[in-house]
Design an enzyme around this catalytic site. Structure first.
Site, PDB file in Angstrom:
ATOM      1  N   ASN A  80      -4.575  -6.613  -6.967  1.00 22.55           N
ATOM      2  CA  ASN A  80      -3.414  -6.623  -6.059  1.00 22.55           C
ATOM      3  C   ASN A  80      -3.507  -7.804  -5.100  1.00 22.55           C
ATOM      4  O   ASN A  80      -2.555  -8.555  -4.912  1.00 22.55           O
ATOM      5  CB  ASN A  80      -3.339  -5.324  -5.249  1.00 22.55           C
ATOM      6  CG  ASN A  80      -3.387  -4.098  -6.132  1.00 22.55           C
ATOM      7  OD1 ASN A  80      -3.004  -4.172  -7.283  1.00 22.55           O
ATOM      8  ND2 ASN A  80      -3.875  -3.006  -5.606  1.00 22.55           N
TER       9      ASN A  80
ATOM     10  N   GLU B 134     -11.228 -10.477  -5.006  1.00 26.78           N
ATOM     11  CA  GLU B 134      -9.786 -10.404  -4.742  1.00 26.78           C
ATOM     12  C   GLU B 134      -9.269 -11.654  -4.042  1.00 26.78           C
ATOM     13  O   GLU B 134      -8.097 -11.743  -3.688  1.00 26.78           O
ATOM     14  CB  GLU B 134      -9.423  -9.123  -3.991  1.00 26.78           C
ATOM     15  CG  GLU B 134     -10.273  -8.791  -2.806  1.00 26.78           C
ATOM     16  CD  GLU B 134      -9.961  -7.402  -2.230  1.00 26.78           C
ATOM     17  OE1 GLU B 134      -8.971  -6.781  -2.621  1.00 26.78           O
ATOM     18  OE2 GLU B 134     -10.726  -6.976  -1.355  1.00 26.78           O
TER      19      GLU B 134
ATOM     20  N   ARG C 113     -10.741   4.215  -0.950  1.00 30.50           N
ATOM     21  CA  ARG C 113     -10.230   3.331   0.115  1.00 30.50           C
ATOM     22  C   ARG C 113     -10.422   4.033   1.461  1.00 30.50           C
ATOM     23  O   ARG C 113      -9.525   4.701   1.961  1.00 30.50           O
ATOM     24  CB  ARG C 113      -8.741   3.065  -0.091  1.00 30.50           C
ATOM     25  CG  ARG C 113      -8.397   2.197  -1.288  1.00 30.50           C
ATOM     26  CD  ARG C 113      -6.885   1.979  -1.327  1.00 30.50           C
ATOM     27  NE  ARG C 113      -6.486   0.892  -2.183  1.00 30.50           N
ATOM     28  CZ  ARG C 113      -6.026   1.044  -3.430  1.00 30.50           C
ATOM     29  NH1 ARG C 113      -5.914   2.244  -3.953  1.00 30.50           N
ATOM     30  NH2 ARG C 113      -5.662  -0.013  -4.137  1.00 30.50           N
TER      31      ARG C 113
ATOM     32  N   ARG D  70       2.368  -9.325  -0.789  1.00 30.34           N
ATOM     33  CA  ARG D  70       2.561  -8.179  -1.681  1.00 30.34           C
ATOM     34  C   ARG D  70       3.430  -7.085  -1.083  1.00 30.34           C
ATOM     35  O   ARG D  70       3.862  -6.176  -1.785  1.00 30.34           O
ATOM     36  CB  ARG D  70       1.205  -7.603  -2.126  1.00 30.34           C
ATOM     37  CG  ARG D  70       0.377  -7.059  -0.994  1.00 30.34           C
ATOM     38  CD  ARG D  70      -1.048  -6.804  -1.429  1.00 30.34           C
ATOM     39  NE  ARG D  70      -1.279  -5.418  -1.803  1.00 30.34           N
ATOM     40  CZ  ARG D  70      -2.484  -4.874  -1.910  1.00 30.34           C
ATOM     41  NH1 ARG D  70      -3.565  -5.604  -1.703  1.00 30.34           N
ATOM     42  NH2 ARG D  70      -2.627  -3.632  -2.234  1.00 30.34           N
TER      43      ARG D  70
ATOM     44  N   HIS E 211       0.829  -1.210   0.000  1.00 25.34           N
ATOM     45  CA  HIS E 211       0.000   0.000   0.000  1.00 25.34           C
ATOM     46  C   HIS E 211       0.860   1.256   0.000  1.00 25.34           C
ATOM     47  O   HIS E 211       0.446   2.300  -0.480  1.00 25.34           O
ATOM     48  CB  HIS E 211      -0.979  -0.032   1.164  1.00 25.34           C
ATOM     49  CG  HIS E 211      -2.076  -1.004   0.910  1.00 25.34           C
ATOM     50  ND1 HIS E 211      -2.052  -2.278   1.400  1.00 25.34           N
ATOM     51  CD2 HIS E 211      -3.176  -0.910   0.138  1.00 25.34           C
ATOM     52  CE1 HIS E 211      -3.112  -2.920   0.955  1.00 25.34           C
ATOM     53  NE2 HIS E 211      -3.814  -2.114   0.200  1.00 25.34           N
TER      54      HIS E 211
ATOM     55  N   ARG F  16     -15.678   2.156  -0.760  1.00 29.30           N
ATOM     56  CA  ARG F  16     -15.411   0.814  -0.233  1.00 29.30           C
ATOM     57  C   ARG F  16     -15.381   0.874   1.291  1.00 29.30           C
ATOM     58  O   ARG F  16     -14.793   1.778   1.875  1.00 29.30           O
ATOM     59  CB  ARG F  16     -14.063   0.302  -0.746  1.00 29.30           C
ATOM     60  CG  ARG F  16     -13.796  -1.119  -0.262  1.00 29.30           C
ATOM     61  CD  ARG F  16     -12.521  -1.657  -0.851  1.00 29.30           C
ATOM     62  NE  ARG F  16     -11.347  -1.081  -0.238  1.00 29.30           N
ATOM     63  CZ  ARG F  16     -10.092  -1.403  -0.584  1.00 29.30           C
ATOM     64  NH1 ARG F  16      -9.885  -2.285  -1.546  1.00 29.30           N
ATOM     65  NH2 ARG F  16      -9.064  -0.864   0.009  1.00 29.30           N
TER      66      ARG F  16
ATOM     67  N   CYS G  58      -9.997  -2.620 -10.270  1.00 30.79           N
ATOM     68  CA  CYS G  58      -9.524  -1.437  -9.534  1.00 30.79           C
ATOM     69  C   CYS G  58      -8.143  -1.672  -8.922  1.00 30.79           C
ATOM     70  O   CYS G  58      -7.628  -0.828  -8.207  1.00 30.79           O
ATOM     71  CB  CYS G  58     -10.527  -1.026  -8.461  1.00 30.79           C
ATOM     72  SG  CYS G  58     -10.774  -2.267  -7.195  1.00 30.79           S
TER      73      CYS G  58
END
Ligand code: PEP
Ligand code: MG
Length: 580
Positions: free
Chosen positions: A464, A441, A303, A475, A196, A339, A512
Site C-alpha cells: 500500500n 514499503e 496493526r 493513497r 486505511h 507491528r 502484507c
C-alpha cells in the site's frame, strides 16, 4: 425518485438498507426542548463532559511530555478555553433559560463566540475561533458518547445490520466504532481505495463505496439504498425490479461464500505441492476469532496503532501487554507478527491533537511510524516491553514499519536490546530469540534491500505504501486514486527485486499490503516467488481457492516473461491470460 451514484469500489459485496446520514462535523447536533424537571440533570451532564475533556487534555499533557512545543501550546489553549466562563458558564445559562439540551446550548454559545472572533482585526486572534470550535467538538463528542452508539440510538427500531452509513468522510477511528456496531455498509464522499478507512471496510467484510463526490448532500436520511461494493455503485430509492435483481445477486454472493467455507481445512498448496502460507492482517484483538474462522495460519500483520485510535490517551504497558497477550494466546500456537505503531499520517491518536504536531503538510512523508517511535523513546520502550512480555505465550515476531535507513534498524535493535535487558533485570520472562522483521514499503528500502537482509530475520512488503511512494500518489486522496496502480512496472520491479534478493540469502518475505488479498493478483505473486501472503481474513478463502488451482512450474516462467513487459496494456493482457 430513483438515481445512481458512482464511486470507488473498496469492499466487495452488496448491501441493501436505509440511509443513515452521519454529520460532517459533530457539531450538527439534535435540538431538543427539555421539560423543567430535566434541566438540572442536563446541567450535570454538561459539567461531567467538561470535566472529562479536561481530564483527557491533562492525560495528553503527561503522556506527550516530550512532544514539540506547538502541541503543549495547543493543549494549554484548549484547557484555557475549558476554564473560560464564556464556554463553561454561558451554556449552563442557556440550558436553564432556554431549556435546550447540552449539545445545542454549547453549539449556540460557540456560534456566538466565533462571530466575536471573526470581528478581530488581528489575524492571530481571528484564528483562535478554530480552537473554540475544536474544544466544543471535543465536548460534544463526549456528550454524544462513541459515535457509533449515538448513531444507532438515533435510529431505534431499525436493526444496525440494515443501516447504511452515509458520511462525507470517516476517520479510521470512526470506523473502529463500526466494529462494535455492525452496519450493512458505509459510503463516503471522499477517500481512496487503499486509505486505511477502505482497508478497515474490507476487514469488516462490509460492502463499501468511497469517493462518491456529494452523496451526503444528495441522499436523505431513511432513503432506501443499494450499495454495490464490487462495481462502486450506489442506487438511491431503487425501483422494485432493480431491488429484486439485487436481492437475488446478494443471495448468490452469500451462496458463493458458503461454498468457499468448505476450503477452510484444505491444505494451502499448489497443484505441484508447493506450500503457500496464508496469514491474516488484524487491527484489534477482537479480530482473532475471524482470523481463525477463515483458517489463517497465523497473524502476518497486527496493526497495533489501532489500539490508540479514537481515544485521547495512550494505552500503558499493562493495557498493551494484555492486548498482545490476548492475540498471541488466541492464536493457539500459530505465529503472530506484531507491528510496532504506525502512527502519524492518517492514523492519529486523536484526530485533533496531532494536527499541531504534524503541521498539516505531507503527513505521509513526515514523522510517522518508526520515525515517531524512535523520536519518542519512552513510548517505544513501553510498546517493546509489552510485546516482549506477550511473547512468552506463543510464537511472536516483531515487525518494524517504514524503515528506510540502516541506522533506523540499528537504533531499533538497540532499543529492543534495552527493553530486553530491563525485563531481564526484573526477572520477567520473554522470548529471548524473538525474530525481528522490517516492512519494505519505501522504494529506497526495496532498492537497497541488502541493508535489511543483513540486519533482520524476515521482511514484509507493504505494497500500500510502496505504491503510494513509488508513484507519488496519496493513497487516501480519491482525486488521484485512478493513478494508484499495483501493476505499474516500477512497482512490480521493486517487489520482484525484493523477493529475488531475499530468496538468494534464504530470508523469508511476505506481502502484507492489499495486493496480497486481491485474488486477481494471486497467480502473479505466486509466479514471482511469493510464498507468504498476509491479508484480511475475509479474503483468505478466496485467495486459497486460487492457490489450489495454480501450478508454480507453469506460472514461474510465464511471470518471468511478463515482468519484462513494461507496456501497461500488454501487462494487463498477460495478467488476464494468466488468470484465465
Ligand atoms: C502497507 O503499507 O502495505 C501496509 C501493510 O501497511 P499499512 O497499510 O498499515 O500502511
Ligand atoms: Mg504501510
Amino acid at each position: 425518485m430513483s438515481f445512481t451514484l458512482h464511486g470507488l469500489p473498496v469492499s466487495q459485496g452488496i448491501a441493501i438498507g436505509r440511509a443513515m446520514l452521519m454529520s460532517h462535523a459533530t457539531l450538527e447536533v439534535s435540538h431538543l426542548t427539555l421539560t423543567p424537571r430535566m434541566v438540572d440533570k442536563e446541567i450535570a451532564r454538561f459539567d461531567a463532559a467538561i470535566k472529562a475533556v479536561k481530564g483527557e487534555l491533562e492525560t495528553m499533557r503527561v503522556t506527550t511530555e516530550h512532544a514539540p512545543p506547538e502541541l503543549a501550546a495547543f493543549i494549554d489553549i484548549h484547557t484555557m478555553f475549558l476554564e473560560d466562563p464564556e464556554l463553561v458558564e454561558k451554556p449552563r445559562d442557556i440550558i436553564r433559560d432556554r431549556r435546550c439540551n447540552a449539545e445545542w446550548a454549547l453549539v449556540q454559545q460557540m456560534e456566538h463566540l466565533v462571530s466575536q472572533f471573526d470581528e478581530f482585526d488581528d489575524p492571530y486572534l481571528r484564528e483562535r475561533k478554530f480552537d473554540v470550535v475544536q474544544v466544543v467538538e471535543r465536548v460534544v463528542k463526549e456528550l454524544l458518547g462513541r459515535p457509533g452508539r449515538a448513531l444507532a440510538k438515533a435510529h431505534k427500531g431499525v436493526t444496525e445490520e440494515l443501516l447504511i452509513v452515509v458520511a462525507h468522510d470517516l476517520s479510521p477511528a470512526d470506523v473502529i466504532t463500526f466494529k462494535e456496531n455492525r452496519f450493512a455498509s458505509f459510503i463516503t464522499d471522499v477517500g481512496g481505495g487503499t486509505s486505511h478507512t477502505a482497508i478497515l471496510a474490507r476487514s469488516l467484510a462490509i460492502p463499501s463505496v468511497v469517493g462518491l463526490g456529494n452523496a451526503r448532500s444528495l441522499i436523505r436520511d431513511g432513503e432506501q439504498l443499494i450499495v454495490d461494493g464490487t462495481r462502486g455503485v450506489v442506487i438511491v430509492n431503487p425501483d422494485p425490479r432493480v431491488l429484486e435483481e439485487y436481492r437475488l445477486r446478494k443471495e448468490q454472493i452469500e451462496l458463493e461464500k458458503t461454498k468457499l467455507k468448505r476450503l477452510k481445512t484444505a491444505r494451502s498448496q499448489t497443484i505441484d505441492k508447493v506450500a503457500v502460507q496464508l496469514f491474516a492482517n488484524i487491527e484489534l484483538p477482537g479480530d482473532v476469532p475471524g482470523a481463525l474462522e477463515a483458517g489463517a495460519e497465523g497473524i502476518g500483520l497486527f496493526r497495533t496503532e489501532f489500539l490508540f485510535l479514537g481515544r485521547g490517551d495512550m494505552p500503558d504497558e499493562h493495557e498493551q501487554y494484555e492486548a498482545y497477550k490476548k492475540v498471541v494466546k488466541g492464536m493457539e500456537g500459530r505465529p503472530v507478527t506484531i507491528r510496532t505503531f504506525d502512527l502519524g499520517n492518517d492514523k492519529d491518536i486523536h484526530s485533533d491533537e496531532m494536527c499541531a504536531d504534524r503541521v498539516k503538510t505531507n503527513p505521509a512523508l513526515g514523522r510517522r511510524a518508526i520515525r515517531l517511535s524512535l523520536a519518542e523513546p519512552r513510548m517505544f520502550q513501553t510498546q517493546l516491553r509489552a510485546i516482549l512480555r506477550a511473547s512468552k505465550y506463543g510464537p511472536t515476531k516483531l515487525l518494524i514499519p517504514m524503515l528506510a535507513h540502516a541506522h533506523e534498524i540499528d537504533q531499533t535493535l538497540a532499543a529492543l536490546e534495552q527493553a530486553k535487558s530491563s525485563l531481564r533485570g526484573e526477572k520477567v520472562a520473554f522470548d529471548e530469540n524473538i525474530e525481528v522483521g522490517g516492512m519494505i514499503e519505501i522504494p529506497a528500502a526495496a532498492l537497497a534491500v541488502g541493508l535489511f537482509l543483513r540486519r533482520l530475520d524476515f521482511l514484509s512488503i507493504g505494497t500500500n505504501d510502496l505504491i503510494q511512494y513509488t508513484l507519488a500518489i496519496d493513497r487516501s486522496d480519491e482525486q488521484v486514486s485512478s493513478l494508484y496502480d499495483p501493476l505499474h512496472p516500477a512497482v512490480l520491479m521493486l517487489i520482484a527485486h525484493t523477493l529475488a534478493s531475499a530468496e538468494k540469502v534464504g530470508i523469508p518475505v511476505s506481502v502484507c499490503g492489499e495486493m496480497a488479498g486481491d485474488p486477481r493478483l494471486t497467480r502473479l505473486l505466486l509466479g514471482m516467488g511469493l510464498r507468504i501472503f498476509s491479508m484480511h481474513p475475509s479474503q483468505i478463502l478466496e485467495v486459497k481457492s486460487h492457490v489450489l488451482k495454480s501450478e508454480i512450474e507453469v506460472l514461474a516462467p510465464t511471470v518471468r516473461r511478463m515482468l519484462r513487459l513494461d507496456e501497461p496494456a500488454k501487462l494487463q493482457e498477460a495478467l488476464e491470460k494468466l488468470n484465465a
